[in-house]
Design an enzyme around this catalytic site. Structure first.
Site, PDB file in Angstrom:
ATOM      1  N   CYS A 142     -22.867 -38.639 -23.170  1.00 48.25           N
ATOM      2  CA  CYS A 142     -21.754 -38.674 -23.049  1.00 48.25           C
ATOM      3  C   CYS A 142     -20.876 -38.599 -21.433  1.00 48.25           C
ATOM      4  O   CYS A 142     -21.401 -39.596 -20.800  1.00 48.25           O
ATOM      5  CB  CYS A 142     -20.763 -37.512 -23.677  1.00 48.25           C
ATOM      6  N   HIS A 235     -21.775 -38.252 -29.010  1.00 47.85           N
ATOM      7  CA  HIS A 235     -22.419 -36.735 -29.258  1.00 47.85           C
ATOM      8  C   HIS A 235     -23.170 -36.743 -30.608  1.00 47.85           C
ATOM      9  O   HIS A 235     -22.819 -36.196 -31.675  1.00 47.85           O
ATOM     10  CB  HIS A 235     -21.229 -35.839 -29.133  1.00 47.85           C
ATOM     11  N   GLU A 237     -25.674 -35.306 -31.194  1.00 47.39           N
ATOM     12  CA  GLU A 237     -26.353 -33.922 -31.448  1.00 47.39           C
ATOM     13  C   GLU A 237     -25.455 -32.989 -32.100  1.00 47.39           C
ATOM     14  O   GLU A 237     -25.695 -31.748 -32.525  1.00 47.39           O
ATOM     15  CB  GLU A 237     -26.894 -33.409 -30.021  1.00 47.39           C
TER      16      GLU A 237
END
Length: 306
Positions: A142, A235, A237
């Protein structure tokens, strides 16, 4: 783990073309094995949440690795207990003479600021320069990806009229890349940012490849030609409820945020969001670990990386 096969087995070339990790008997006899050394520069304010999310993505592999958590010395986190930082984190000065097989630089909630206005920018520049000589492959996430593209290649970020928040469908531009081994032609990933990196800027840089994009969210993945740097603008994750927490936090602050797109069933925030990106997120991290770290990093990482 690699598949050990007899020397000269015809299946070797077929399996290797499918990016399946095979190792011949001769190579296996001469192979030394050690844990991979992975560093995580955690720039997020909620460090415990972020470190857990990333390590969850890394953990779905039989590869043995050890993680070193790193923070900047020029910015003090106010959202993480001091005891946690003292116990588990090191400063860059503590690790700058160490070589790493892999290194991850996270995002940070500062993308609406100019890079040079961020209080730890100079230290981050030093770290990003250091990765070129002390890290075999670096994964940027990011804002960390935007910062690295700007520092290494002069690629700018651009403000968005509205925050890019939601779960978006992406398509592969380099489907044969080992980073995407096992991916479907289309896959989902979350985005949460106020700025963007433009595809044409990456395409105009001969040192980079544009690897995955979204028709709605734009650039998702780029990488340099030798696999030592990857840039993920989203993102992957994130947990199932991360966007929901961000949305409700912004509501409580009176910011009138838009509902994250393609996230809640029927775009109804009263309904629990559906997790639709975990499998590809895990693949992204484990492919990076396997193909761009484990298979190519030198056994003796005390030697100069490049």
């Amino acid at each position: 783990m690699p598949i050990k096969i007899p020397d000269g087995l015809p299946a070797q070339s077929v399996l290797e073309n499918e990016h399946i990790f095979v190792i011949t008997e001769n190579r296996a006899l001469h192979q030394d094995i050690r844990p991979l050394k992975i560093g995580i520069l955690n720039l997020m304010p909620t460090k415990i949440v972020t470190e857990t999310q990333i390590m969850r993505c890394l953990s779905n592999t039989p590869l043995q690795f050890e993680v070193e958590l790193v923070q900047t010395s020029t910015h003090h986190s106010k959202n993480t207990p001091e005891e946690h930082l003292i116990t588990f984190y090191k400063m860059f000065a503590d690790i700058k003479d160490v070589n790493f097989d892999g290194f991850i630089i996270t995002g940070a909630p500062v993308e609406q600021m100019e890079f040079e206005e961020v209080d730890y920018w100079q230290e981050l520049c030093e770290i990003m320069e250091w990765t070129k000589t002390h890290v075999h492959s670096t994964l940027h996430i990011c804002w960390g990806a935007q910062a690295a593209l700007y520092y290494h290649y002069g690629i700018k970020k651009y403000p968005l009229e509205q925050k890019m928040s939601g779960v978006f469908t992406h398509r592969l531009l380099t489907p044969k890349s080992r980073l995407f081994h096992g991916f479907d032609s289309e896959f989902c990933a979350p985005h949460s940012r106020h700025t963007e990196t433009r595809a044409e800027d990456i395409l105009n840089c001969p040192e980079l490849r544009l690897m995955a994009v979204s028709d709605e969210a734009g650039v998702y993945t780029a990488g340099n030609l030798d696999g030592s740097q990857f840039f993920i603008t989203g993102h992957s994750e994130y947990d199932a409820d991360t966007l929901d927490k961000e949305y409700r936090r912004d509501l409580d602050r009176g910011m009138e945020p838009q509902i994250p797109r393609h996230y809640y069933p029927d775009d109804d925030p009263s309904k629990p969001p559906v997790l639709r990106w975990r499998a590809h997120s895990t693949l992204l991290y484990t492919n990076w670990l396997n193909y761009f770290v484990y298979q190519t990093t030198p056994f003796d990482i005390s030697k100069k990386i490049k």
